[in-house]
Design a protein around this motif. Structure first.
Motif, PDB file in Angstrom:
ATOM      1  N   LYS A  68       0.838  -1.205   0.000  1.00 38.65           N
ATOM      2  CA  LYS A  68       0.000   0.000   0.000  1.00 38.65           C
ATOM      3  C   LYS A  68       0.869   1.251   0.000  1.00 38.65           C
ATOM      4  O   LYS A  68       1.906   1.310   0.648  1.00 38.65           O
ATOM      5  CB  LYS A  68      -0.970  -0.011   1.188  1.00 38.65           C
ATOM      6  N   SER A  69       0.447   2.229  -0.775  1.00 37.23           N
ATOM      7  CA  SER A  69       1.158   3.501  -0.883  1.00 37.23           C
ATOM      8  C   SER A  69       0.433   4.544  -0.044  1.00 37.23           C
ATOM      9  O   SER A  69      -0.701   4.897  -0.332  1.00 37.23           O
ATOM     10  CB  SER A  69       1.198   3.967  -2.342  1.00 37.23           C
ATOM     11  N   ILE A  70       1.113   5.009   0.996  1.00 38.20           N
ATOM     12  CA  ILE A  70       0.531   5.994   1.907  1.00 38.20           C
ATOM     13  C   ILE A  70       1.331   7.281   1.784  1.00 38.20           C
ATOM     14  O   ILE A  70       2.558   7.273   1.932  1.00 38.20           O
ATOM     15  CB  ILE A  70       0.558   5.490   3.358  1.00 38.20           C
ATOM     16  N   LEU A  71       0.635   8.365   1.505  1.00 40.81           N
ATOM     17  CA  LEU A  71       1.305   9.648   1.341  1.00 40.81           C
ATOM     18  C   LEU A  71       1.157  10.488   2.603  1.00 40.81           C
ATOM     19  O   LEU A  71       0.062  10.614   3.146  1.00 40.81           O
ATOM     20  CB  LEU A  71       0.728  10.411   0.139  1.00 40.81           C
ATOM     21  N   PHE A  72       2.277  11.050   3.031  1.00 38.77           N
ATOM     22  CA  PHE A  72       2.311  11.986   4.149  1.00 38.77           C
ATOM     23  C   PHE A  72       2.786  13.328   3.623  1.00 38.77           C
ATOM     24  O   PHE A  72       3.312  13.426   2.515  1.00 38.77           O
ATOM     25  CB  PHE A  72       3.285  11.495   5.234  1.00 38.77           C
ATOM     26  N   ARG A  73       2.643  14.342   4.457  1.00 36.12           N
ATOM     27  CA  ARG A  73       3.104  15.693   4.137  1.00 36.12           C
ATOM     28  C   ARG A  73       4.218  16.024   5.129  1.00 36.12           C
ATOM     29  O   ARG A  73       3.979  16.019   6.338  1.00 36.12           O
ATOM     30  CB  ARG A  73       1.938  16.666   4.293  1.00 36.12           C
ATOM     31  N   PHE A 120      -4.285  17.070  -1.360  1.00 36.51           N
ATOM     32  CA  PHE A 120      -2.825  17.021  -1.391  1.00 36.51           C
ATOM     33  C   PHE A 120      -2.358  15.762  -2.130  1.00 36.51           C
ATOM     34  O   PHE A 120      -1.452  15.819  -2.967  1.00 36.51           O
ATOM     35  CB  PHE A 120      -2.274  17.045   0.040  1.00 36.51           C
ATOM     36  N   VAL A 121      -2.985  14.613  -1.823  1.00 39.86           N
ATOM     37  CA  VAL A 121      -2.621  13.351  -2.467  1.00 39.86           C
ATOM     38  C   VAL A 121      -2.807  13.454  -3.977  1.00 39.86           C
ATOM     39  O   VAL A 121      -1.906  13.123  -4.750  1.00 39.86           O
ATOM     40  CB  VAL A 121      -3.441  12.170  -1.886  1.00 39.86           C
ATOM     41  N   ARG A 122      -3.948  13.944  -4.424  1.00 42.46           N
ATOM     42  CA  ARG A 122      -4.231  14.061  -5.862  1.00 42.46           C
ATOM     43  C   ARG A 122      -3.261  15.033  -6.532  1.00 42.46           C
ATOM     44  O   ARG A 122      -2.709  14.760  -7.601  1.00 42.46           O
ATOM     45  CB  ARG A 122      -5.673  14.520  -6.054  1.00 42.46           C
ATOM     46  N   GLU A 123      -3.019  16.171  -5.861  1.00 43.48           N
ATOM     47  CA  GLU A 123      -2.140  17.202  -6.422  1.00 43.48           C
ATOM     48  C   GLU A 123      -0.697  16.709  -6.551  1.00 43.48           C
ATOM     49  O   GLU A 123      -0.048  16.928  -7.566  1.00 43.48           O
ATOM     50  CB  GLU A 123      -2.201  18.429  -5.518  1.00 43.48           C
ATOM     51  N   LYS A 124      -0.196  16.045  -5.526  1.00 47.95           N
ATOM     52  CA  LYS A 124       1.212  15.634  -5.507  1.00 47.95           C
ATOM     53  C   LYS A 124       1.481  14.336  -6.263  1.00 47.95           C
ATOM     54  O   LYS A 124       2.577  14.142  -6.779  1.00 47.95           O
ATOM     55  CB  LYS A 124       1.714  15.490  -4.065  1.00 47.95           C
TER      56      LYS A 124
END
Length: 167
Positions: free
Chosen positions: A56-61, A98-102
């Motif tokens: 799974k790919s989890i995006l953080f800021r 943020f996820v969609r943008e990055k």
């Protein structure tokens, strides 16, 4: 399940991933699940594999500079944000915008590669206990199969301990 031999049958985001994988020499097709693979459990059920095999790919800021931080973790693990922070600096949750943008992908379909903004990436060491993994291919119904070693080559990311362990 439908495979990517017919690229025109794939949603646009999954088609981009299939082409990217092909360009990088990855021979296995993108597979479309009949049901969503938004969660690791859903994807594993659709594929008939163990939840741990879902990469799974989890995006953080990252807090200091707003950089995207991608953690590719075993579907069986929760990510320990303190362990992630020890490698990349303090992180916080990323919202859907943020996820969609990055990444260029919707939550539930974030692929380990091909992001709009190149993220700082970490791979969960527990994935290397497995022979075969499944990762999202740019769409909540799209996945592709690969080995942990192929994941490391495709991403160029370090392999580290990011799993939350109960004491």
């Amino acid at each position: 399940m439908q495979t990517s031999e017919n690229l025109d049958a794939l949603p646009e985001s999954a088609r981009r991933v299939a082409l990217m994988l092909r360009e990088r020499g990855h021979a296995k097709p993108v597979v479309m699940l009949p049901e969503t693979g938004k969660t690791s459990a859903e994807a594993a059920a659709g594929l008939g594999c163990e939840v741990a095999q879902i990469a799974k790919s989890i995006l953080f800021r990252r807090r200091e500079d707003d950089a995207p931080v991608l953690v590719i973790a075993s579907g069986a693990n929760r990510v320990d944000e303190k362990k992630v922070a020890a490698h990349v600096g303090e992180v916080g949750r990323a919202d859907a915008k943020f996820v969609r943008e990055k990444t260029g992908y919707a939550i539930g379909g974030v692929c380990p590669i091909g992001h709009a903004t190149t993220p700082v990436t970490l791979i969960d060491a527990d994935l290397f206990e497995l022979e075969s993994l499944w990762a999202a291919a740019g769409h909540p119904h799209a996945v592709f199969n690969l080995s942990p070693q192929e994941l490391a080559v495709l991403t160029g990311a370090p392999v580290v301990d990011v799993a939350l362990r109960s004491e």
